[in-house]
Enzyme design. Structure first.
Site, PDB file in Angstrom:
ATOM      1  N   ASP A  73       1.278   3.774   2.871  1.00  0.00           N
ATOM      2  CA  ASP A  73       1.884   3.285   4.119  1.00  0.00           C
ATOM      3  C   ASP A  73       3.404   3.151   4.027  1.00  0.00           C
ATOM      4  O   ASP A  73       4.136   3.560   4.926  1.00  0.00           O
ATOM      5  CB  ASP A  73       1.288   1.917   4.479  1.00  0.00           C
ATOM      6  CG  ASP A  73      -0.162   2.008   4.914  1.00  0.00           C
ATOM      7  OD1 ASP A  73      -0.662   3.132   5.060  1.00  0.00           O
ATOM      8  OD2 ASP A  73      -0.792   0.950   5.094  1.00  0.00           O
ATOM      9  N   THR A  74       3.896   2.551   2.943  1.00  0.00           N
ATOM     10  CA  THR A  74       5.315   2.121   2.954  1.00  0.00           C
ATOM     11  C   THR A  74       6.099   2.509   1.706  1.00  0.00           C
ATOM     12  O   THR A  74       7.269   2.147   1.596  1.00  0.00           O
ATOM     13  CB  THR A  74       5.386   0.580   3.114  1.00  0.00           C
ATOM     14  OG1 THR A  74       4.745  -0.026   1.983  1.00  0.00           O
ATOM     15  CG2 THR A  74       4.729   0.116   4.390  1.00  0.00           C
ATOM     16  N   ARG A  75       5.470   3.229   0.742  1.00  0.00           N
ATOM     17  CA  ARG A  75       6.179   3.495  -0.512  1.00  0.00           C
ATOM     18  C   ARG A  75       7.510   4.202  -0.296  1.00  0.00           C
ATOM     19  O   ARG A  75       8.520   3.856  -0.904  1.00  0.00           O
ATOM     20  CB  ARG A  75       5.299   4.337  -1.447  1.00  0.00           C
ATOM     21  CG  ARG A  75       5.963   4.606  -2.809  1.00  0.00           C
ATOM     22  CD  ARG A  75       5.181   5.615  -3.638  1.00  0.00           C
ATOM     23  NE  ARG A  75       3.790   5.229  -3.801  1.00  0.00           N
ATOM     24  CZ  ARG A  75       3.366   4.355  -4.710  1.00  0.00           C
ATOM     25  NH1 ARG A  75       4.236   3.786  -5.514  1.00  0.00           N
ATOM     26  NH2 ARG A  75       2.081   4.078  -4.810  1.00  0.00           N
ATOM     27  N   ARG A 110       0.861  -1.187   0.000  1.00  0.00           N
ATOM     28  CA  ARG A 110       0.000   0.000   0.000  1.00  0.00           C
ATOM     29  C   ARG A 110       0.894   1.232   0.000  1.00  0.00           C
ATOM     30  O   ARG A 110       1.636   1.478   0.957  1.00  0.00           O
ATOM     31  CB  ARG A 110      -0.932   0.028   1.212  1.00  0.00           C
ATOM     32  CG  ARG A 110      -1.967   1.146   1.107  1.00  0.00           C
ATOM     33  CD  ARG A 110      -3.053   1.010   2.159  1.00  0.00           C
ATOM     34  NE  ARG A 110      -4.147   1.935   1.876  1.00  0.00           N
ATOM     35  CZ  ARG A 110      -4.185   3.203   2.298  1.00  0.00           C
ATOM     36  NH1 ARG A 110      -3.206   3.682   3.032  1.00  0.00           N
ATOM     37  NH2 ARG A 110      -5.215   3.977   1.974  1.00  0.00           N
ATOM     38  N   GLY A 111       0.841   1.990  -1.084  1.00  0.00           N
ATOM     39  CA  GLY A 111       1.760   3.094  -1.284  1.00  0.00           C
ATOM     40  C   GLY A 111       1.758   4.118  -0.181  1.00  0.00           C
ATOM     41  O   GLY A 111       2.815   4.599   0.252  1.00  0.00           O
ATOM     42  N   GLU A 142      -5.036  -7.041  -6.129  1.00  0.00           N
ATOM     43  CA  GLU A 142      -3.705  -7.595  -6.422  1.00  0.00           C
ATOM     44  C   GLU A 142      -3.506  -8.914  -5.694  1.00  0.00           C
ATOM     45  O   GLU A 142      -3.014  -9.896  -6.260  1.00  0.00           O
ATOM     46  CB  GLU A 142      -2.607  -6.623  -5.961  1.00  0.00           C
ATOM     47  CG  GLU A 142      -2.307  -5.495  -6.905  1.00  0.00           C
ATOM     48  CD  GLU A 142      -1.133  -4.650  -6.431  1.00  0.00           C
ATOM     49  OE1 GLU A 142      -0.957  -3.572  -6.997  1.00  0.00           O
ATOM     50  OE2 GLU A 142      -0.433  -5.068  -5.489  1.00  0.00           O
TER      51      GLU A 142
END
Length: 1136
Positions: free
Chosen positions: A29-31, A26-27, A92
């Site tokens: 959150d952790t990108r 999830r971008g 996904e």
């Protein structure tokens, strides 16, 4: 290291995979934090990774996303707190899990800041997210349920949880797991990598052992033996475990600065161009390797200076870093400034050689019908060298019989070019002409010769031969074998001879008998001849051996006969030719010697000449002329530079009729000269060190001038049966170390001579026989005297005293009944042999430090004053005192469980022979039998207690199951079944590693296996090892993943079956160890001290000794290591 530089084609293994890893996350959150770090680490490790913000075309996002998932081998799903709030992420996930169900792909869940249970059960933030989804997709509940199923499935997979750990090592562990799953290779290996697994496993264990002090491993061996291939295999299996890695190949042929740039580029993972000189490169390398765990392979290093310019000082290395160096220079690290361990890459054994050759020649593990004999010929010629086996095998693949025959003929004459080219590198890199010439001389003339004799000869040419030989040994060109003889691999020898052949216009070395015969006919120039060797017996055997082969072989033999037929047609001497094989075509003219002005080495075995010897070469250093037909050496032959004269099996009657003058002669060998009556005058041989007159059966006189030989070390008169007396001048031989009189049956006495030590002390005296042996330190006593004099007779005399300098004493086969009490005073005695002394009744107190006592087959022996540390008592099953002592020793040393193991072996297997060893608390029993063994160490009904792998290959992996309630693991029994080939003929050890993969710690131990004399073929034996876990060692617990590896050091030992039985004990009670319901007592426990336990051990011991006797007992002085060998009564326990 650029990933594409070495990497094996990925598509060959995963043809439909464009990407190696697909990252799902999830971008929001952790990108920009964790996922970015993970992506960077994956790419840095050379892993082709898909990340949506780099690869997706936004206009067709769904199609591109699905395509990327389908084309990825591994999908990493980073679960964060808000992962489930994104329908994009959940879609996904569904695609990924569907791909997993339908194709060969791997899913690796990474739980970043959530617990796997939250994901699987949809609790916490995941529960809140699904409340919103059910509201938003109340008409698409099937889609929502699909998300839930996918989350449950993925949470059940073996994933990786960050928990409260640090992110950096967590990222590194993910990368390592990915690399392991990809099974990524940096180097291509030969398809048939045969016979090297044990060595690779040993190096792998060293790489994984962080406690090992040595950070550098040296793989050395001759060219073509497989050092580089082994290093590549190890690198392939371990590179991903290190932060930095680099493999610098073909080290010796590259520029140092270029190598420095490559090393830095590999470790820093970027191109380095700005190194201007070596010093700058050294400093930059220091900065790069001091803070990273690195794996570096330096392939084919020749000199220490090269290594220093790459690695510098060992203390630069970060803890845990490892360096592997392959080299042909064994002496590369002779200094003590670094910690390293050397590992010799040995030649393949004969069976593995045939297998490797067969794969390359026939595409299968064995030769095809019709080519078996020729295959064995080639394999023996290659002598275990993998390069030669591959090259020659591949060159003959698919070829017919006629071409094979032609290749075999050429192979015997001219070395294979590709093999020669690789082997010659070692020669080309020798420094200076001296070691090169030394190598060529050994390869042409002295391979197989006693090393001390060869040094004497070669020192006569140029001083420093021993140092030069050590250089050749370091370069893996020469070895000194167990018999102290120079040994070259056959192909290395052939390489040297081919170089000598190519250099013949400058310095002729002639070693082929046909070429030597041509030279001696006088038809070629011999002015530059350096050395020549001819053996007419060998030459005639080559050309006149009985032909019992195929038609093609007959044709080949006929072609070879043409050489002598042509010579016969040219023979015009007119003399009558002998028709016996020993003299046919062997009469040559001495005129040929006029041209040999420079020759240094000459061997003329069984060769006859006619004419005068006045022009015989005057610069000879070595002359070997077996079967010399002259009755004496002509007076005008000048041999003033000669160092070694070998005239064995000659027809000499008087070696010289006048006084010879050979001031440099060190060895005179006249053995088996059966017509020799008297020795020469020795005063003209002041430097003589070895005089060998063995088997000169007509020798009646040794000249009194022998006393002038102040440098004489060895005098061998064995089987000189006509010799009646020795000259009293021999008492002046102050340097004599070895005197051999065995078989001198007519030597009535030593007359009045007094062989005294140079200090004048008379040491041995009995019945008019006087001899000094203080300087003869290790010969059997029976060799000092004629065989007709019995030791028993001499021992009766009070004046008899043994020399205190003796280190070895052999009285085997004598009729003596006892030994003198004074034997205990022999302060240097190491070995005492009393085998077959069938009348010997008692052995008095022996020196306390005696290393070995052998009383085998002393059937009358009743008393042994003290039990020696190492005692052989083969056949002494009726020697009650000795057997009782062994029984008491075992009762005191072993606990109840060890005795029960012995009792089980006796009752279940009933072996004819068995071995027990005790090594620092490790108990091991090995049973041998001539019959095929179908019985085991345990009863059939107990088999379910054991974890067993019946087809053991490399290791045995399993998970420890639950123990009985309130019990913990405190030990184990390890069972193994071995087979040995007939080539196995020495004691050896089997390395054992029991690794707790859960904790990452290993337990290392070893089992000892001593050889037995078997009939031909394969024989089997079983081993059971019992060990209690020690304080400070690795613990083992329920649920731990464990792997067991067994690595015999000798390839003749093969392991077929392995089993383990874990032993438990109750919490808080260290005295009892349980296997299931069985209680096994620990050593020195209170239970073992009880009378009942002691009586139980006595009872078991009595049953064992009722059927078996101890044939050998050995231990070290501290008592922590011991061996016992048992055989059934009336049966020999034969050790090789």
């Amino acid at each position: 290291m650029a990933a594409g530089k070495y990497q094996e084609s990925y598509s060959s293994r995963f043809p439909d995979c464009k990407y190696q890893v697909f990252l799902s996350f999830r971008g929001q959150d952790t990108r920009k934090n964790f996922t970015d770090h993970l992506y960077t680490a994956l790419v840095g490790a050379g892993i082709h990774t898909f990340r949506d913000d780099n690869e997706i075309r936004r206009e067709n996002i769904d199609f591109e996303l699905q395509k990327a998932i389908q084309q990825s081998k591994i999908s990493i799903i980073v679960f964060s707190k808000d992962y489930a709030s994104s329908r994009w992420c959940l879609d996904e996930l569904v695609m990924i899990m569907e791909r997993k169900r339908n194709a060969d792909c791997i899913v690796l869940p990474v739980f970043y800041d959530v617990d796997p249970s939250q994901v699987g059960r949809q609790t916490g933030s995941f529960a809140a997210a699904f409340v919103e989804h059910e509201k938003s997709f109340n008409e698409e509940m099937e889609r929502v349920n699909g998300w839930r199923i996918a989350l449950k499935e993925v949470a059940d997979l073996a994933g990786m949880v960050l928990g409260d750990g640090y992110e950096a090592p967590f990222v590194q562990s993910i990368v390592e797991k990915v690399l392991k799953n990809l099974d990524q290779k940096m180097f291509h290996l030969p398809p048939h990598f045969i016979g090297r697994d044990p060595l690779v496993q040993d190096i792998n264990s060293w790489l994984q052992d962080g406690s090992h002090g040595a950070a550098i491993a040296l793989l050395y061996g001759i060219g073509g033996v497989g050092k580089t291939t082994i290093a590549k295999s190890v690198f392939n299996q371990n590179f991903y475990k290190f932060e930095g890695k680099s493999f610098l190949s073909n080290f010796r042929s590259k520029d140092i600065v270029c190598l420095q740039r490559q090393l830095l580029s590999d470790i820093l993972k970027k191109t380095i161009d700005e190194i201007n000189d070596e010093d700058e490169g050294i400093l930059k390398i220091k900065d790069a390797i001091c803070c990273r765990r690195t794996l570096i392979v330096l392939d084919d290093v020749d000199k220490r200076d090269q290594f220093n310019k790459i690695i510098g000082m060992q203390n630069w290395l970060c803890k845990g870093s490892k360096i592997i160096v392959t080299t042909r220079n064994k002496g590369l690290f002779s200094a003590n400034d670094i910690e390293w361990f050397a590992c010799k890459v040995k030649l393949l054994d004969i069976e593995k050689s045939l297998e490797l050759f067969s794969w390359n020649a026939f595409g299968q593990a064995d030769p095809v019908d019709g080519f078996v004999e020729d295959s064995w010929r080639i394999v023996r010629h290659c002598n275990g060298l993998p390069l030669a086996l591959r090259v020659i095998g591949s060159s003959l693949s698919g070829k017919g019989r006629e071409l094979w025959e032609s290749a075999l003929q050429q192979m015997e004459m001219i070395p294979n070019f590709d093999v020669q080219k690789v082997l010659q590198i070692s020669y080309d890199f020798l420094d200076g002409d001296y070691p090169k010439n030394l190598f060529l001389d050994i390869s042409c003339f002295f391979n197989g010769m006693d090393v001390d004799d060869a040094v004497r000869i070669l020192d006569g040419l140029d001083k420093g031969a021993r140092f030069g030989i050590d250089i050749l040994i370091d370069r893996c060109l020469v070895e000194i074998n167990i018999d102290k003889r120079l040994w070259m691999h056959q192909l290395v020898r052939d390489m040297g001879r081919e170089i000598a052949r190519q250099e013949s216009p400058k310095c002729q070395r002639i070693w082929r008998h046909e070429d030597a015969f041509t030279v001696l006919k006088g038809t070629t120039d011999a002015e530059k001849l350096h050395g020549l060797t001819l053996d007419m017996h060998a030459l005639m055997e080559d050309h006149y051996a009985e032909v019992v082969c195929t038609d093609s072989m007959v044709c080949r033999k006929r072609r070879r006969l043409n050489f002598f037929q042509q010579w016969l047609s040219n023979f015009s001497d007119g003399g009558k030719l002998q028709t016996s094989q020993t003299s046919l075509f062997s009469i040559l003219s001495t005129d040929v010697f006029r041209k040999m002005t420079s020759v240094k080495f000459l061997q003329l075995n069984y060769t006859n000449f006619h004419g005068s010897y006045e022009h015989f070469p005057k610069n000879l250093i070595w002359l070997c002329w077996h079967g010399l037909s002259l009755s004496s050496i002509p007076n005008h032959v000048c041999l003033e530079k000669l160092v070694v004269l070998d005239l064995s099996r000659s027809c000499l009657v008087d070696a010289w009729k006048s006084k010879p003058f050979l001031p440099k002669l060190k060895i005179l060998d006249l053995r088996h000269s059966r017509d020799l009556i008297r020795t020469p005058v020795f005063s003209g041989l002041p430097g003589l060190e070895k005089l060998i007159l063995e088997d000169c059966i007509r020798l009646v006189e040794i000249h009194e001038s022998i006393g002038d030989l102040q440098r004489l070390l060895i005098l061998n008169l064995r089987n000189c049966t006509s010799l009646v007396e020795l000259p009293e001048e021999m008492s002046r031989l102050n340097s004599l170390q070895q005197l051999v009189l065995d078989g001198c049956s007519n030597l009535d006495s030593l007359m009045n001579m007094e062989l005294e030590h140079h200090q004048g002390r008379k040491l041995l005296q009995s019945d008019r026989i006087v001899a000094s042996t203080s300087f003869i330190t290790s010969l059997p006593l029976k060799l000092f005297f004629p065989s007709r004099f019995s030791a028993r007779k001499m021992l009766r005399y009070s004046l008899f005293a043994l020399p205190r300098s003796l280190t070895g004493l052999d009285l085997s086969g004598t009729t003596m009944r006892s030994l003198p009490e004074s034997i205990k005073d022999l302060g240097l005695l190491d070995f005492l042999y009393l085998r077959n002394c069938k009348m010997l009744q008692a052995v008095p107190e022996l020196p306390s430090h005696l290393r070995l006592l052998d009383v085998s087959f002393c059937y009358s022996l009743q008393r042994l004053a003290n039990l020696n540390h190492w005692t052989i008592a083969n056949g002494c099953d009726q020697f009650v005192e000795f057997q009782d002592r062994i029984k008491q020793e075992l009762i005191q040393k072993f606990d109840s469980h060890m005795f029960r193991i012995m009792e089980t072996a006796r009752a279940q297997i009933q072996p004819s022979r068995f071995q027990i060893s005790f090594f620092c608390g490790l108990f091991n029993i090995v049973v041998f039998d001539e019959d095929e063994m179908s019985r085991w160490f345990y009863e059939k009904e107990e088999e379910d207690k054991w974890l067993i792998q019946n087809e053991f290959v490399d290791n045995f992996s399993f998970k420890i199951s639950s123990p009985p309630p309130a019990h913990r693991i405190r030990g184990f029994n390890l069972f193994a079944r071995f087979s040995v080939t007939s080539e196995y003929s020495r004691s050896d050890e089997v390395g054992i590693e029991i690794r707790n993969n859960t904790s990452g710690r290993s337990l290392h131990c070893q089992a000892f296996v001593f050889p037995m004399r078997y009939a031909r073929g394969v024989r089997e034996f079983q081993s059971l090892l019992h060990m209690k876990l020690r304080f400070g060692g690795p613990p083992f617990d329920t649920g731990d993943d464990v792997s067991i590896s067994l690595r015999p050091h000798d390839p003749a030992i093969q392991i077929s079956t392995i089993g383990v039985l874990w032993l438990h004990e109750e919490e808080g009670n260290d005295d009892d160890i349980h296997s299931k319901d069985e209680v096994i007592n620990a050593p020195n426990s209170s239970d073992d001290d009880d009378d009942d336990a002691h009586l139980a051990r006595v009872e078991i011991a009595s049953r064992i000794f009722r059927n078996y006797y101890c044939a050998f007992h050995g231990k070290y002085s501290d008592g922590n290591v011991g061996w016992w060998y048992f055989a059934k009564k009336d049966l020999e326990h034969v050790l090789l």
